[in-house]
Structures are given as C-alpha cells and as structure tokens.
Scaffold this motif. Structure first.
Motif, PDB file in Angstrom:
ATOM      1  N   SER A 132     -38.375  -9.228 -29.049  1.00 47.10           N
ATOM      2  CA  SER A 132     -39.252  -8.788 -27.939  1.00 47.10           C
ATOM      3  C   SER A 132     -39.005  -7.103 -28.030  1.00 47.10           C
ATOM      4  O   SER A 132     -39.494  -6.432 -27.293  1.00 47.10           O
ATOM      5  N   ALA A 133     -37.792  -6.617 -28.803  1.00 43.45           N
ATOM      6  CA  ALA A 133     -37.556  -5.260 -28.724  1.00 43.45           C
ATOM      7  C   ALA A 133     -36.649  -4.883 -29.832  1.00 43.45           C
ATOM      8  O   ALA A 133     -36.129  -5.900 -30.676  1.00 43.45           O
ATOM      9  N   TRP A 178     -33.069  -2.432 -31.219  1.00 44.55           N
ATOM     10  CA  TRP A 178     -32.292  -1.715 -30.641  1.00 44.55           C
ATOM     11  C   TRP A 178     -31.513  -0.808 -31.540  1.00 44.55           C
ATOM     12  O   TRP A 178     -31.549  -1.037 -32.713  1.00 44.55           O
ATOM     13  N   VAL A 207     -32.931   0.408 -26.266  1.00 39.68           N
ATOM     14  CA  VAL A 207     -33.703  -0.482 -26.381  1.00 39.68           C
ATOM     15  C   VAL A 207     -35.052  -0.113 -26.512  1.00 39.68           C
ATOM     16  O   VAL A 207     -35.511   0.533 -25.427  1.00 39.68           O
ATOM     17  N   THR A 208     -36.062  -0.624 -27.443  1.00 37.74           N
ATOM     18  CA  THR A 208     -37.175  -0.059 -27.349  1.00 37.74           C
ATOM     19  C   THR A 208     -38.230  -1.365 -27.537  1.00 37.74           C
ATOM     20  O   THR A 208     -38.108  -2.072 -28.368  1.00 37.74           O
ATOM     21  N   PRO A 209     -38.725  -1.491 -26.265  1.00 39.10           N
ATOM     22  CA  PRO A 209     -39.186  -2.896 -26.264  1.00 39.10           C
ATOM     23  C   PRO A 209     -40.754  -2.979 -27.199  1.00 39.10           C
ATOM     24  O   PRO A 209     -41.097  -1.991 -27.474  1.00 39.10           O
ATOM     25  N   ARG A 216     -36.099  -7.045 -18.122  1.00 38.23           N
ATOM     26  CA  ARG A 216     -35.474  -5.909 -18.437  1.00 38.23           C
ATOM     27  C   ARG A 216     -33.913  -5.823 -17.648  1.00 38.23           C
ATOM     28  O   ARG A 216     -33.017  -5.120 -18.284  1.00 38.23           O
ATOM     29  N   ILE A 244     -33.566   1.719 -21.919  1.00 37.14           N
ATOM     30  CA  ILE A 244     -34.465   0.935 -22.003  1.00 37.14           C
ATOM     31  C   ILE A 244     -35.835   1.794 -21.994  1.00 37.14           C
ATOM     32  O   ILE A 244     -36.264   2.403 -20.843  1.00 37.14           O
ATOM     33  N   PRO A 268     -42.476   0.481 -22.351  1.00 35.77           N
ATOM     34  CA  PRO A 268     -43.498  -0.686 -23.251  1.00 35.77           C
ATOM     35  C   PRO A 268     -44.212   0.328 -24.170  1.00 35.77           C
ATOM     36  O   PRO A 268     -44.582   1.575 -23.754  1.00 35.77           O
TER      37      PRO A 268
END
Length: 366
Positions: free
Chosen positions: A314-315, A317, A326-328, A337, A361, A364
C-alpha cells in the motif's frame, strides 16, 4: 475442490512468511524456514528479519555470517540469497544447470566456442587455495586462458554459475561496507556441495517443494518455478502428490499445499509490516496478486521497499537521515496512517540504533 480467494491466500502467505505475527525463532531457524532471503542489497535482510522476528538483533545475523553458519551466494533465480550453510551445500548442485543457462541467456554469444566444463575446472583451480578474490581478480587471472568472453560475461559465468562460491564478509555485515570477494564454498565451509543424486524422483527437488510450500504455500507449480528458477520440478511434484492437498484459486489454477500448514481465516487482522527491497514474500510467486496489485507489480522488481497495510502493498518507504519516509500508493484511513506511523517509528529506531523514531507520511497520490 475448495477455492481460495485472494484474501485467503494473502493470510496464508503472511502466516508462512512470519508477517502475521512476529516469530520467537532463532535467526538461523528463521532463515532456514524462509528458504533464505534475497540479498543482493547487503543490508536488506536485516530489515526483512526485523519485520518477522521478535527482538531481532542485527549482531545475531552478522555473527552467523562470520561464523559461517549462513552464507551469501547465487542460488534461486540466479540472484544473491542469504541461506543457511546446510541449504547451500544441499541445494547448490540442484541449481547448477539453471544457473548456467541463465548466464547463457544473457551472454550466449560471448561463449561461442568456449568449453564451459574446461572453464569451470580452471575457475575451481584458481579458487582452490581458499583466498577471497574480487570478481576483477578472478577475471584477470582467467582472461589469458579464456580470452573469448567479455570480462563481465566471464566473471558472471564463473562466479554465478560454474563454480560454487560464497561472498565472504565483511560483505553483508550490519552497517559495514564491503565489496564482493568470492571464496570457494568448499573452502569456506569445509565441505563440498552435495552431488545431485541420480534418482528420477528428484529427492532434492522434493525437499525444495516441501520447503517452498511451508514458506509460501498454497501455490501453483508456476509459482514454485518463479521462486527457484528451476523448470517446475515436475518429477518432484509428481512424487509428492499423494502427501499434498489441492485447492483452486480464483483463476482456476491448481494450488498445492502441505496438509497441516497454516491457512488462517481470511478475516484474521494483518498488522502493518515494512518489507525490504526484493523481498521474497512478493517475488516468490508468478501470480503476485495475493499481496500486490497488478498496477504496482513493477515495484517489486525495481527494488522499491514497500509497506503492507492489511496484508497488501500500500506504500513505498525509504530512510533519510534517521527519518522513515512513507509514500502511500493510495489513500489511507486515519487508523491505517496511525498504524503505519507506529510501525515506522519502530523501524526508524531499529535503523538508527535507537537514535531516532521519526516518521514522515506523504499525502496520497493525486
């Protein structure tokens, strides 16, 4: 035949991969259970084990490398894997033909007119003194006698296929930089590779099938082939069929499994987990849909580190100056989150030896 949907397969994979609950296992037992960890990026196995084991200490893995209980070598899919010494000895001979063919698949024209068996003998003779050599040193020593292949092709053929070698420490030690230095496996471990038995039922292949299913099942023959790089192990699968159970996936593929292996309820909660680059929880399948969406499949082969949320990628990192970033890949709920931030803080502390717990984070994707 029972059909296992994507979520059921996901939970089975997480359980087998020690990602549903961190396991209280000794490091060598965990490495053996996982059939090794892909390790061309030397520090990545440490994150892989941190995400899977309770109270994992990096020094434990470094000690196993210097103690020669685990080794780094080309094996499954011709990629560098960290495996136990016992598995290295037992499995390397079964992979010989595949390793040779994969190098030829890239450099076939380089080896026109080259006697590969003769080259293997020369490579073994060079390394027989037990000294650790860089690829350049090996190529320099062999080029005069085998001048036809290009340098890169010659090095990869000898060190990734023809001669069983390990990559000696300090390569792969925690927080230690070290180039590739190759040592003959038999010199490093004091024992040679097991010869492949002349048995049509492929006993080594049977062991590989059982071990793969314990760590990755339920799975199709195509998944097994994608994991190890061998041609599906048909004789081994055939010999084991009576002791295995069968399922179908949503595409109608037959999936094989060990009868008593864990297959958790699909509703079992899955914690956030951070995976290292090239983790076999993703790469160990032909059909990776149980853990990653097709739209993001390329991440797993591009070396992106990923985050599992509810068991799925889902992400991505990265780590930057003590901060886990973290990049979703899609929108995350507030609860997700928060869970990502909590697990990420633990990872930041692990990577910084307790010096930081910072997590950032991103929003989105638009």
């Amino acid at each position: 035949m029972t059909v296992l949907d994507t979520r059921a397969l996901n939970r089975a994979t997480l359980a087998r991969q020690l990602l549903l609950d961190r396991a209280a296992l000794p490091v060598p037992v965990a490495v053996g259970h996982l059939c090794g960890l892909q390790a061309q990026e030397p520090q990545e196995p440490y994150v892989g084990l941190w995400s899977r084991l309770r109270e994992f200490e990096p020094s434990a893995l470094s000690g196993l490398l210097t103690g020669r209980d685990v080794v780094r070598m080309h094996l499954m899919r011709r990629t560098v894997h960290l495996v136990t010494a016992d598995d290295a000895v037992a499995w390397r001979g079964r992979h010989d033909a595949m390793l040779r063919q994969r190098v030829l698949g890239v450099y076939r024209n380089d080896f026109d007119g080259t006697d590969l068996d003769e080259l293997a003998v020369a490579g073994r003779a060079l390394l027989a003194d037990g000294e650790a050599r860089t690829p350049a040193e090996v190529v320099d020593a062999l080029t005069g006698r085998h001048a036809a292949p290009g340098r890169r092709a010659l090095g990869e053929m000898v060190l990734a296929a023809l001669v069983p070698v390990v990559q000696a420490p300090p390569r792969g030690l925690w927080r230690t930089k070290g180039g590739v230095r190759n040592v003959l496996l038999s010199s490093w471990l004091g024992r040679d590779v097991d010869p492949a038995p002349a048995d049509a039922a492929d006993p080594v292949g049977q062991t590989l099938v059982r071990r793969y299913l314990a760590a990755f099942g339920p799975a199709a023959s195509a998944d097994l082939r994608a994991w190890c790089g061998l041609a599906g192990l048909p004789a081994a699968v055939s010999a084991l069929r009576e002791e295995l159970v069968s399922f179908r996936d949503g595409r109608g593929r037959e999936l094989l499994d060990l009868p008593d292996a864990p297959r958790p309820d699909p509703g079992t909660p899955a914690p956030v987990r951070f995976l290292p680059a090239f983790d076999n929880a993703i790469l160990g399948y032909h059909d990776r849909g149980r853990i990653i969406d097709d739209a993001h499949r390329g991440l797993s082969v591009a070396g992106e580190r990923v985050v599992l949320v509810d068991g799925r990628v889902s992400a991505t990192w990265s780590a930057d100056d003590g901060t886990v970033v973290v990049t979703p890949l899609h929108g995350l709920s507030r609860a997700d989150r928060e869970a990502v931030a909590e697990e990420g803080a633990g990872l930041a502390a692990f990577l910084s030896d307790g010096g930081s717990s910072r997590v950032r984070i991103a929003g989105p994707p638009r």
